[in-house]
Design a protein around this motif. Structure first.
Motif, short mmCIF file in Angstrom:
data_model
loop_
_atom_site.label_atom_id
_atom_site.label_comp_id
_atom_site.label_asym_id
_atom_site.label_seq_id
_atom_site.Cartn_x
_atom_site.Cartn_y
_atom_site.Cartn_z
N ARG A 299 -11.32 40.11 66.79
CA ARG A 299 -10.13 40.55 66.07
C ARG A 299 -10.32 40.56 64.55
NH1 ARG A 299 -5.11 37.43 68.65
NH2 ARG A 299 -6.07 35.80 67.41
N SER A 300 -11.42 39.91 64.10
CA SER A 300 -11.62 39.84 62.65
C SER A 300 -12.08 41.17 62.08
CB SER A 300 -12.65 38.76 62.31
OG SER A 300 -12.11 37.50 62.61
N VAL A 355 -8.26 30.29 65.05
CA VAL A 355 -7.82 31.65 64.72
C VAL A 355 -7.52 32.42 66.00
CG1 VAL A 355 -8.57 33.85 63.74
CG2 VAL A 355 -9.03 31.71 62.51
N GLY A 356 -8.40 32.24 67.00
CA GLY A 356 -8.22 32.97 68.25
C GLY A 356 -6.94 32.60 68.97
N ALA A 357 -6.43 31.38 68.71
CA ALA A 357 -5.23 30.93 69.40
C ALA A 357 -3.96 31.40 68.71
CB ALA A 357 -5.23 29.41 69.50
N HIS A 358 -4.09 31.95 67.51
CA HIS A 358 -2.90 32.38 66.78
C HIS A 358 -2.84 33.89 66.64
CE1 HIS A 358 -3.08 28.12 65.63
NE2 HIS A 358 -1.77 28.24 65.47
N ARG A 359 -1.64 34.37 66.42
CA ARG A 359 -1.49 35.80 66.18
C ARG A 359 -2.22 36.16 64.89
NH1 ARG A 359 4.75 36.45 67.39
NH2 ARG A 359 4.71 35.93 69.59
N PRO A 360 -2.89 37.33 64.87
CA PRO A 360 -3.64 37.72 63.67
C PRO A 360 -2.70 38.11 62.53
CG PRO A 360 -3.77 39.44 65.33
CD PRO A 360 -2.97 38.33 65.93
N GLU A 361 -2.11 37.11 61.89
CA GLU A 361 -1.20 37.37 60.77
C GLU A 361 -1.57 36.42 59.64
OE1 GLU A 361 2.75 38.00 63.54
OE2 GLU A 361 2.26 35.99 62.84
N ILE A 363 -2.63 33.95 56.95
CA ILE A 363 -3.80 33.15 56.64
C ILE A 363 -4.84 33.23 57.75
CG2 ILE A 363 -2.74 31.07 57.62
CD1 ILE A 363 -5.01 31.10 54.54
N TRP A 364 -4.37 33.43 58.98
CA TRP A 364 -5.31 33.45 60.11
C TRP A 364 -6.29 34.61 60.02
CZ3 TRP A 364 -5.64 29.00 62.09
CH2 TRP A 364 -4.50 28.19 62.20
N VAL A 365 -5.85 35.73 59.46
CA VAL A 365 -6.75 36.88 59.31
C VAL A 365 -7.86 36.51 58.33
CG1 VAL A 365 -6.93 39.29 58.61
CG2 VAL A 365 -4.85 38.46 59.75
N VAL A 366 -7.44 35.91 57.20
CA VAL A 366 -8.43 35.54 56.17
C VAL A 366 -9.41 34.52 56.73
CG1 VAL A 366 -8.69 34.63 53.85
CG2 VAL A 366 -6.64 35.93 54.45
N LEU A 367 -8.85 33.46 57.34
CA LEU A 367 -9.72 32.42 57.91
C LEU A 367 -10.70 33.02 58.91
CD1 LEU A 367 -7.34 29.38 58.54
CD2 LEU A 367 -9.35 29.46 57.06
N GLY A 368 -10.20 33.91 59.74
CA GLY A 368 -11.04 34.54 60.77
C GLY A 368 -12.20 35.28 60.13
N ARG A 369 -11.90 36.00 59.07
CA ARG A 369 -12.97 36.79 58.43
C ARG A 369 -13.97 35.89 57.74
NH1 ARG A 369 -9.28 41.90 56.68
NH2 ARG A 369 -8.95 42.51 58.84
N VAL A 370 -13.47 34.86 57.06
CA VAL A 370 -14.39 33.95 56.38
C VAL A 370 -15.31 33.27 57.39
CG1 VAL A 370 -14.53 31.79 55.07
CG2 VAL A 370 -12.83 33.53 54.44
#
Lengths: 426, 257, 189
Positions: A299-300, A355-361, A363-370
């Motif tokens: 999803r990242s 990140v995978g457990a949360h909706r991609p919204e 801070i989670w998007v940023v964390l996922g990409r980092v």
């Protein structure tokens, strides 16, 4: 070379068999007197634990299959019948259901052990590659198994994951329809998933056999990462490691049992108690926890094909890891820069799991990409560079004499440019 | 701190973290009420009297809309009903019988082996009766909702007046604990709706508590046996871990490491 | 666990501790492992026994009122046909008066019915020869020379008590376990 084997077995019946087919001699050689480094810590339990878990999964699975019906009309109810009417059915099913999670916990620790102590390095590259293949086979098996209870998460998980293949250019749609045997996840899909879910564990058994064969050719790595130099460095596998593995096994089974008996649905999703409904997607689709990091990588990436490629790439990169890591030192104990970075990698994977457990919204998007970036950076850039940049600590002389070589100047890093003791040939 | 001690400390934390990940995102609704449940915890049992009263509530109230297709009358032995009570309850229901010689449908009195009688022939018929929103089957409903028992209890007791300005469309009802606050089900429980044989006063809270206990049991009929067996199994394994560790220490006592 | 058992009897001897105490400890550990494996095996074995839903159907209640005098019905019990026949006075008398010496498997009628309910005979409707289902429940069926049942497969004949009177069947029709719940209701199984 044909000819009878000269057996040392005393028991006449066993001797008769052993003379014609030296399985007992082989067992003795590979699991009895097998010389094993004497300095293992408890991380070296996890291979044996994985093997036991595999056995538990196969046995419980066989008994579940006696009562399961792979038909979209009956699958959900047949699982509930196992839980309610079959003698000890609830126990067998909860062991199998939570066994999948336990299997992944054990294998992830096993992989971490390999990463930390450099068990993937020469000469154990093939051993490692078979291990990565095992991980893939496990993932496929777990994914198909999760579809079988035919709850909402089963159905939508199957839909989402199989749809990944539609990202393949040109033939994507055809491949997905081929996987489904129809135009959506449906009865033919459930049937083939059941068939393959029953088959795959035996493929895994075959791979485990190869994994062990490869291991017994190279011998085990150890926490120091240096080679065995003399018989003083080793102990016979039995009784030293059989008993040590047994200790770990009892602790592992106690934790496993606590989950099965006291919180069997802790790792499950409430939505899977709702029968599959192809017309209504649950509000939050989450894969099982052991897939969350990979799901987060998927999803990242904002591009469909890119996300799928990255997700598969995150496993693929492990296959070539032995050649990406250019350092000549195995154990992270003697790699001052690599050591903290392994923990950064673990942290990145844990973050990806969250990140995978949360909706991609937000801070989670940023964390996922980092975290995704670090994951690939770690393997593709940092590891190749470290081999050149990092100055390893001096290696001990041998396993049985784990002090630093006197000429090394007592504890400090070697002078620049001087390589640490390279991987000696055994 | 050596690498291995560090690892030993970090590892459980990492494992716990990954386990916690499985707990899905916390819902941003009202915090659910925390009832005291007889079945919570490792040593939790099941309040049979509450479960039996809960069955009465299900039987007299819920079952007029909700099916319970995974339950059989015989299962009621699990909440302490006697064989005769089960037989009488089953016999009081009229269930579909075998086809007669002309191929027409017949009916017969229920037996303990029969599935709980459903209010509607099938989910389509149930949906049609409620404008498309078929009442969910209640067999494993408690396990199928995040929050479990507290959530079910919350919904049953959560019918309050909507806050000023909150518009409740026709055919929907306001519920404090429903995600989004709009629910298709009108308030199902009212004070003194049933008459308990044991004299317990049938308040909404009491009935909600009882029927939730019953629904916990229908979702997890094995729970009491499971936990009791679990205590023994875990104790046994801990004992075995201690024994093998002692044996391991002995065997390793002559190894320098 | 097997490894553990092996470890318990392993030949390696440590340098410390009394031998007796150490061997005892290993014996206990090994026994624990054996018990553990046994405890794991039992649920798996028991899961193959008849499950609760199967057992719930292991007994059937049958209402006798619709069965006309002189005819019988077939009910299914545990997958097998069960004959329940309402015998006439004449049929009962024939069954009771027969000489034991004339029977292939001698057994008095009184042992084959419940006391006080001689008009009802309940049998497992499977020929003891090769497992066919005999004819004779309806008065219009062929019932053989002795007025009971006739097996169409190989011509075995049974009397009104279900006893074999003409081969090749070697034994009388079996009686299932059953009991009268009331005068008009039996519970089979």
């Amino acid at each position: 070379m044909a000819g009878l084997h000269k057996s040392d077995i005393k028991n006449p019946v066993l001797n008769w068999i052993d003379t014609r087919m030296p399985v007992f001699t082989m067992m003795e050689k590979e699991y009895g007197s097998f010389p094993t480094p004497k300095n293992f810590n408890y991380f070296w339990n996890f291979g044996a634990l994985a093997m036991v878990t595999l056995a538990i999964m196969i046995v419980t699975g066989i008994f579940l299959a006696m009562n399961y019906t792979p038909n979209t009309e009956m699958a959900f109810d047949s699982v509930q019948r196992i839980m309610r009417d079959v003698n000890y059915g609830w126990l067998i099913r909860y062991v199998h259901q939570n066994g999948a999670s336990m299997f992944f916990i054990v294998v992830y620790v096993h992989i971490f052990r390999g990463l930390y102590y450099g068990s993937y390095k020469a000469p154990r590259e093939l051993l490692w590659i078979i291990g990565v293949a095992l991980l893939l086979a496990m993932m496929a098996t777990a994914f198909m198994g999760y579809v079988l209870p035919w709850g909402q998460m089963s159905y939508w998980g199957a839909t989402v994951i199989t749809n990944l293949f539609s990202a393949i250019p040109l033939v994507g749609t055809d491949i997905v329809q081929w996987l489904w045997g129809g135009f959506s996840v449906s009865n033919p899909t459930l049937n083939r998933f059941f068939s393959l879910h029953y088959l795959m564990p035996f493929v895994i058994v075959g791979l485990v056999f190869l994994h062990v064969v490869a291991l017994h050719i190279t011998g085990s790595n150890n926490p120091l990462g240096i080679d065995v130099k003399s018989p003083q460095d080793t102990l016979p596998f039995h009784p030293y490691y059989t008993v040590k593995d047994s200790v770990g096994l009892c602790v592992f089974l106690a934790i496993f049992a606590a989950i099965v008996f006291f919180a069997p649905n802790m790792l499950g999703d409430p939505n899977n108690f709702i029968p599959a409904n192809p017309l209504q997607t649950p509000a939050d689709i989450v894969p099982e926890w052991y897939f969350l990091p990979f799901y987060a990588i998927l999803r990242s990436v904002p591009n469909k094909l890119g996300g799928v490629a990255m997700m598969f790439g995150s496993i693929a990169v492990l296959f070539v890891l032995p050649w990406l890591d250019t350092s000549r030192v195995r154990s992270a104990r003697f790699r001052p820069i690599y050591r903290p970075l392994v923990f950064v990698l673990v942290a990145a994977v844990v973050v990806l799991g969250m990140v995978g457990a949360h909706r991609p919204e937000g801070i989670w998007v940023v964390l996922g990409r980092v975290a995704t970036t670090y994951y690939f950076l770690h393997f593709l850039v940092i590891l190749p560079a470290l081999g050149i940049l990092e100055k390893p600590l001096p290696l001990p002389e041998s396993i049985s004499n784990p002090v630093l070589p006197r000429r090394g100047g007592g504890g400090g890093p070697l002078p620049g440019g001087v390589p640490a003791a390279p991987m000696e040939k055994p | 701190m050596s690498a291995s001690t560090l690892l030993r400390r970090l590892l459980p934390a990492a494992m716990a973290a990954s386990v916690l990940l499985a707990a899905p995102a916390v819902r941003a609704e009202e915090a659910l009420p925390h009832e005291h449940w007889s079945f919570s915890g490792i040593f939790g049992g099941l309040d049979l009297a509450a479960a039996q009263r809960g069955f009465q509530v299900y039987n007299e109230v819920c079952s007029s809309c909700h099916s319970m297709n995974l339950l059989h009358y015989r299962d009621l032995a699990g909440i302490g009903l006697t064989a005769q009570q089960i037989k009488d309850i089953a016999a009081s229901k009229t269930v579909p019988g075998p086809l007669d010689d002309n191929g027409d449908e017949t009916t017969r009195p229920g037996t303990p082996a029969d599935v709980f009688k459903a209010p509607y022939k099938n989910s389509k018929a149930a949906g049609a009766a409620f404008g498309g929103a078929a009442p969910p089957d209640q067999s494993v409903l408690l396990n199928a909702r995040e929050g479990g028992a507290d959530y079910i209890y919350g919904i049953l007791t959560g019918y309050v007046d909507p806050p000023a300005g909150f518009k409740v469309p026709d055919g929907l009802y306001y519920n404090e604990y429903m995600p989004g606050h709009l629910i298709h089900m009108p308030q199902p429980l009212h004070d003194d709706q049933v008459t308990y044989a044991d004299g317990t006063k049938a308040t909404v809270a009491q009935m909600a508590h009882d029927v939730t206990t019953f629904l916990y049991w229908t979702s997890n009929p094995e729970a009491v046996t499971r936990k009791r067996m679990g205590v023994r199994v875990v104790l046994f394994l801990v004992l075995m871990a201690g024994l093998t560790y002692t044996v391991k220490r002995q065997i390793w006592s002559d190894v320098e490491h | 666990m097997a490894e553990l058992a092996a470890a318990g009897t392993g030949g390696h001897h440590g340098a410390h501790g009394g031998d007796g105490r150490r061997d005892f400890l290993r014996l206990i550990t090994a026994s624990g492992a054996v018990i553990g494996v046994g405890a794991i095996a039992w649920p798996l074995i028991d899961s193959m026994n008849p499950s609760k839903d199967v057992l719930a159907l292991s007994s059937v209640e049958t209402d006798l009122t619709p069965i006309e005098l002189g005819s019988g019905i077939t009910v299914v019990w545990r997958g097998k046909p069960i004959f329940v026949r309402h015998r006439t006075e004449k049929e009962i008398k024939e069954a009771e008066d027969v000489q034991m010496s004339q029977l292939i498997e001698p057994q008095p009628d009184s042992e084959r019915v419940k006391a006080g309910h001689a008009q009802w005979i309940v049998l497992i409707g499977i020929c003891t020869h090769l497992g066919c289902v005999p004819l004779g429940n309806k008065p219009t069926d062929p019932r053989g020379e002795w007025g009971g049942w006739f097996c169409p497969c190989h011509g075995s004949q049974y009397d009104t008590s279900g006893r074999v009177r003409h081969g090749p069947a070697p034994l009388n029709l079996y009686i299932p376990p059953y009991a009268f719940e009331s005068n008009t209701k039996i519970k089979i199984g």
